[in-house]
Design a protein around this motif. Structure first.
Motif: not given
Length: 231
Positions: A17-26, A28-39, A61-63
């Motif tokens: 959530i923090k990465s998304i709110l900061e518009s740090n798409w790269e 955020a993508s890494t977080i979801v890629y490494n652990d889908e639970m966060y989605s 990519r993030l979407l």
């Protein structure tokens, strides 16, 4: 209770959530890629990461990662009753339209039915996009994938053509709506006003006035419910 431990646990759960709110798409993508639970972890208001990401105009990519990690999220509404598709076609402060047509296409592919579903206020995506002054390519896409949405009034009784005139839609958008559903020219809204009445009331450009008048000249002699002629 270990308040420090609980706080750290909460913070760690909110890193996506923090990465998304900061518009740090790269990131955020890494977080979801490494652990889908966060989605699947909602923010403090009850919104899913996909809602926040789309609303802020995330990377494609993030979407895609969010859709892959949590496929059902595309059918879930945020706290205001919006599906991700509604958010994709709506303008939000601080966001530009650069890739929103691409995101809308991705979300439509994942959940085509969303194009004909109302938001929390009773408006279809086509109505939302027009009110948000969406670019012509996005409007063209919505008309193509959901032509029947042009026949459905919004929460105030206006068809898409009425809304496009009121919110100063582009010539191309108004012309495209007319081409796809010319019956709208001969259809009054909930207040009894025809598109030509809307043109006169909202002082549309001469090009729009000429377009609407030439398409349905008879409207010039039709009175609205208030007894006024459009001209």
């Amino acid at each position: 209770m270990d308040f420090k431990g609980e706080t750290l646990k909460h913070v760690s759960r909110q890193i996506l959530i923090k990465s998304i709110l900061e518009s740090n798409w790269e990131e955020a993508s890494t977080i979801v890629y490494n652990d889908e639970m966060y989605s699947q972890i909602r923010d403090e208001h009850g919104n899913l990461p996909i809602h926040l990401a789309v609303k802020l105009g995330c990377s494609a990519r993030l979407l895609q990662l969010l859709l892959t990690a949590y496929p059902d999220s595309v059918r879930m509404k945020d706290v205001d009753g919006n599906l991700p598709f509604h958010l994709a076609v709506s303008h939000h402060r601080g966001r530009i339209w650069i890739n929103m047509t691409e995101l809308a296409m991705m979300l439509h592919q994942a959940y085509p039915r969303a194009a004909m579903l109302p938001d929390g206020e009773g408006n279809l995506p086509i109505h939302i996009a027009i009110r948000s002054k969406a670019p012509d390519d996005l409007m063209k896409f919505l008309i193509q994938v959901a032509p029947d949405s042009l026949k459905v009034p919004d929460s105030r009784g206006n068809l898409a053509l009425h809304v496009a005139i009121q919110f100063e839609g582009s010539y191309l958008t108004i012309f495209s709506i007319m081409q796809a559903y010319d019956v709208a020219l001969r259809t009054p809204n909930g207040a009894g006003s025809y598109p030509l009445h809307k043109v006169a009331y909202f002082n549309s450009s001469f090009d729009i006035f000429e377009l609407i008048l030439n398409a349905y000249p008879a409207a010039a002699s039709i009175k609205a419910k208030n007894g006024n002629l459009p001209m």
